[in-house]
Scaffold this motif. Structure first.
Motif, PDB file in Angstrom:
ATOM      1  N   ARG A  45       0.866  -1.173   0.000  1.00 19.39           N
ATOM      2  CA  ARG A  45       0.000   0.000   0.000  1.00 19.39           C
ATOM      3  C   ARG A  45       0.905   1.225   0.000  1.00 19.39           C
ATOM      4  O   ARG A  45       1.781   1.362   0.848  1.00 19.39           O
ATOM      5  CB  ARG A  45      -0.911   0.010   1.227  1.00 19.39           C
ATOM      6  CG  ARG A  45      -1.885   1.157   1.215  1.00 19.39           C
ATOM      7  CD  ARG A  45      -2.995   0.961   2.230  1.00 19.39           C
ATOM      8  NE  ARG A  45      -2.522   0.857   3.586  1.00 19.39           N
ATOM      9  CZ  ARG A  45      -2.616   1.824   4.489  1.00 19.39           C
ATOM     10  NH1 ARG A  45      -3.159   2.981   4.183  1.00 19.39           N
ATOM     11  NH2 ARG A  45      -2.160   1.637   5.704  1.00 19.39           N
ATOM     12  N   PHE A  46       0.703   2.115  -0.967  1.00 20.11           N
ATOM     13  CA  PHE A  46       1.508   3.320  -1.100  1.00 20.11           C
ATOM     14  C   PHE A  46       0.901   4.400  -0.202  1.00 20.11           C
ATOM     15  O   PHE A  46      -0.280   4.726  -0.333  1.00 20.11           O
ATOM     16  CB  PHE A  46       1.518   3.792  -2.556  1.00 20.11           C
ATOM     17  CG  PHE A  46       2.315   2.904  -3.476  1.00 20.11           C
ATOM     18  CD1 PHE A  46       3.438   3.388  -4.111  1.00 20.11           C
ATOM     19  CD2 PHE A  46       1.939   1.586  -3.704  1.00 20.11           C
ATOM     20  CE1 PHE A  46       4.178   2.577  -4.966  1.00 20.11           C
ATOM     21  CE2 PHE A  46       2.661   0.762  -4.554  1.00 20.11           C
ATOM     22  CZ  PHE A  46       3.785   1.255  -5.183  1.00 20.11           C
ATOM     23  N   LEU A  47       1.720   4.957   0.674  1.00 18.85           N
ATOM     24  CA  LEU A  47       1.253   5.946   1.637  1.00 18.85           C
ATOM     25  C   LEU A  47       1.646   7.354   1.238  1.00 18.85           C
ATOM     26  O   LEU A  47       2.715   7.575   0.661  1.00 18.85           O
ATOM     27  CB  LEU A  47       1.856   5.664   3.017  1.00 18.85           C
ATOM     28  CG  LEU A  47       1.614   4.292   3.640  1.00 18.85           C
ATOM     29  CD1 LEU A  47       2.361   4.189   4.959  1.00 18.85           C
ATOM     30  CD2 LEU A  47       0.137   4.037   3.820  1.00 18.85           C
ATOM     31  N   SER A  48       0.815   8.306   1.591  1.00 16.40           N
ATOM     32  CA  SER A  48       1.208   9.716   1.494  1.00 16.40           C
ATOM     33  C   SER A  48       2.108  10.019   2.696  1.00 16.40           C
ATOM     34  O   SER A  48       2.161   9.236   3.662  1.00 16.40           O
ATOM     35  CB  SER A  48      -0.030  10.610   1.538  1.00 16.40           C
ATOM     36  OG  SER A  48      -0.595  10.572   2.842  1.00 16.40           O
ATOM     37  N   PHE A  82       6.216   9.654 -12.524  1.00 16.47           N
ATOM     38  CA  PHE A  82       4.870  10.054 -12.131  1.00 16.47           C
ATOM     39  C   PHE A  82       3.817   9.554 -13.109  1.00 16.47           C
ATOM     40  O   PHE A  82       2.696   9.244 -12.708  1.00 16.47           O
ATOM     41  CB  PHE A  82       4.791  11.566 -11.933  1.00 16.47           C
ATOM     42  CG  PHE A  82       5.486  12.021 -10.691  1.00 16.47           C
ATOM     43  CD1 PHE A  82       4.971  11.708  -9.443  1.00 16.47           C
ATOM     44  CD2 PHE A  82       6.671  12.731 -10.753  1.00 16.47           C
ATOM     45  CE1 PHE A  82       5.621  12.092  -8.281  1.00 16.47           C
ATOM     46  CE2 PHE A  82       7.327  13.121  -9.600  1.00 16.47           C
ATOM     47  CZ  PHE A  82       6.802  12.802  -8.359  1.00 16.47           C
ATOM     48  N   SER A  83       4.182   9.433 -14.371  1.00 13.05           N
ATOM     49  CA  SER A  83       3.218   8.894 -15.339  1.00 13.05           C
ATOM     50  C   SER A  83       2.828   7.461 -14.955  1.00 13.05           C
ATOM     51  O   SER A  83       1.661   7.086 -15.018  1.00 13.05           O
ATOM     52  CB  SER A  83       3.786   8.945 -16.758  1.00 13.05           C
ATOM     53  OG  SER A  83       4.982   8.195 -16.832  1.00 13.05           O
ATOM     54  N   ILE A  84       3.797   6.677 -14.509  1.00  9.44           N
ATOM     55  CA  ILE A  84       3.539   5.308 -14.058  1.00  9.44           C
ATOM     56  C   ILE A  84       2.670   5.320 -12.809  1.00  9.44           C
ATOM     57  O   ILE A  84       1.692   4.576 -12.699  1.00  9.44           O
ATOM     58  CB  ILE A  84       4.877   4.575 -13.789  1.00  9.44           C
ATOM     59  CG1 ILE A  84       5.616   4.330 -15.103  1.00  9.44           C
ATOM     60  CG2 ILE A  84       4.653   3.275 -13.020  1.00  9.44           C
ATOM     61  CD1 ILE A  84       7.058   3.903 -14.928  1.00  9.44           C
ATOM     62  N   LEU A  85       3.003   6.182 -11.866  1.00 14.23           N
ATOM     63  CA  LEU A  85       2.244   6.246 -10.616  1.00 14.23           C
ATOM     64  C   LEU A  85       0.816   6.730 -10.836  1.00 14.23           C
ATOM     65  O   LEU A  85      -0.123   6.207 -10.231  1.00 14.23           O
ATOM     66  CB  LEU A  85       2.962   7.148  -9.610  1.00 14.23           C
ATOM     67  CG  LEU A  85       4.328   6.649  -9.136  1.00 14.23           C
ATOM     68  CD1 LEU A  85       4.989   7.697  -8.254  1.00 14.23           C
ATOM     69  CD2 LEU A  85       4.199   5.326  -8.418  1.00 14.23           C
ATOM     70  N   ALA A  92       2.808   9.798  -4.074  1.00 18.57           N
ATOM     71  CA  ALA A  92       4.230  10.015  -3.808  1.00 18.57           C
ATOM     72  C   ALA A  92       4.399  11.443  -3.293  1.00 18.57           C
ATOM     73  O   ALA A  92       3.433  12.201  -3.211  1.00 18.57           O
ATOM     74  CB  ALA A  92       5.054   9.812  -5.082  1.00 18.57           C
ATOM     75  N   ALA A  93       5.630  11.778  -2.981  1.00 22.52           N
ATOM     76  CA  ALA A  93       5.972  13.139  -2.585  1.00 22.52           C
ATOM     77  C   ALA A  93       7.066  13.647  -3.515  1.00 22.52           C
ATOM     78  O   ALA A  93       7.906  12.870  -3.976  1.00 22.52           O
ATOM     79  CB  ALA A  93       6.460  13.179  -1.138  1.00 22.52           C
ATOM     80  N   LEU A  94       7.029  14.934  -3.781  1.00 21.18           N
ATOM     81  CA  LEU A  94       8.028  15.584  -4.629  1.00 21.18           C
ATOM     82  C   LEU A  94       8.569  16.788  -3.878  1.00 21.18           C
ATOM     83  O   LEU A  94       7.809  17.651  -3.445  1.00 21.18           O
ATOM     84  CB  LEU A  94       7.392  16.040  -5.947  1.00 21.18           C
ATOM     85  CG  LEU A  94       8.227  16.972  -6.819  1.00 21.18           C
ATOM     86  CD1 LEU A  94       9.480  16.271  -7.332  1.00 21.18           C
ATOM     87  CD2 LEU A  94       7.390  17.492  -7.980  1.00 21.18           C
ATOM     88  N   ALA A 118      -3.118  16.002  -8.727  1.00 21.97           N
ATOM     89  CA  ALA A 118      -3.285  14.558  -8.852  1.00 21.97           C
ATOM     90  C   ALA A 118      -3.028  13.834  -7.526  1.00 21.97           C
ATOM     91  O   ALA A 118      -3.081  12.610  -7.473  1.00 21.97           O
ATOM     92  CB  ALA A 118      -2.358  14.014  -9.936  1.00 21.97           C
ATOM     93  N   GLY A 119      -2.727  14.590  -6.469  1.00 23.82           N
ATOM     94  CA  GLY A 119      -2.543  13.988  -5.156  1.00 23.82           C
ATOM     95  C   GLY A 119      -1.114  13.816  -4.695  1.00 23.82           C
ATOM     96  O   GLY A 119      -0.863  13.255  -3.623  1.00 23.82           O
ATOM     97  N   VAL A 120      -0.157  14.301  -5.466  1.00 24.30           N
ATOM     98  CA  VAL A 120       1.248  14.227  -5.054  1.00 24.30           C
ATOM     99  C   VAL A 120       1.502  15.323  -4.023  1.00 24.30           C
ATOM    100  O   VAL A 120       1.112  16.467  -4.206  1.00 24.30           O
ATOM    101  CB  VAL A 120       2.182  14.401  -6.276  1.00 24.30           C
ATOM    102  CG1 VAL A 120       3.640  14.494  -5.853  1.00 24.30           C
ATOM    103  CG2 VAL A 120       1.979  13.255  -7.260  1.00 24.30           C
TER     104      VAL A 120
END
Length: 145
Positions: A45-48, A82-85, A92-94, A118-120
């Protein structure tokens, strides 16, 4: 309880293009794709980052949670990562270097805004990428941070 058992791993990426043998900070877009495939296959599970903070000390790698972080704001992260994500609806975070935004091979504010929408999670990786321990003037340090 072992501290590592309750630490949430954060995978940090810098550039996603052709690997540079002299740098451990660059992986290929293909390698990134394979890493994301593996994490999905293993049902991670990918977390923010907010979720990482909330779960710190309560969850671990063994519970299949992970966070992704991208430093500096290189365009290849946008194109190859990011295109993949985004296709997979993963977060993810940037962390961008503010003075670099819009330079050649660096994301623009429009692209950064698109990722945020998009939620990053977007954060500052400093103003100019100076080595912070070398800054002795508090005002200068505050400005850089």
């Amino acid at each position: 309880m072992n501290l590592l058992q309750k630490s949430i791993p954060v995978l940090m990426y810098h550039q996603l293009n052709q690997p540079d043998p002299s740098s451990s900070l660059v992986v290929s877009g293909e390698s990134f794709q394979q890493q994301m495939d593996w994490l999905e296959k293993k049902k991670f599970r990918f977390l923010s980052l907010d979720e990482v903070v909330d779960l710190q000390g309560k969850a671990s790698f063994w519970e299949r949670v992970i966070a992704l972080s991208f430093d500096d704001g290189f365009r290849d992260s946008y194109e190859n990562g990011f295109s993949i994500l985004m296709r997979r609806r993963k977060t993810a975070a940037l962390f961008v270097i503010v003075d670099w935004v819009g330079r050649k091979d660096i994301l623009s504010w429009v692209e950064i805004r698109e990722l945020a929408n998009a939620g990053v999670t977007i954060g500052s990786h400093s103003l100019s990428h100076r080595w912070l321990p070398d800054i002795t003037n508090d005002r200068e340090l505050t400005r850089e941070i």
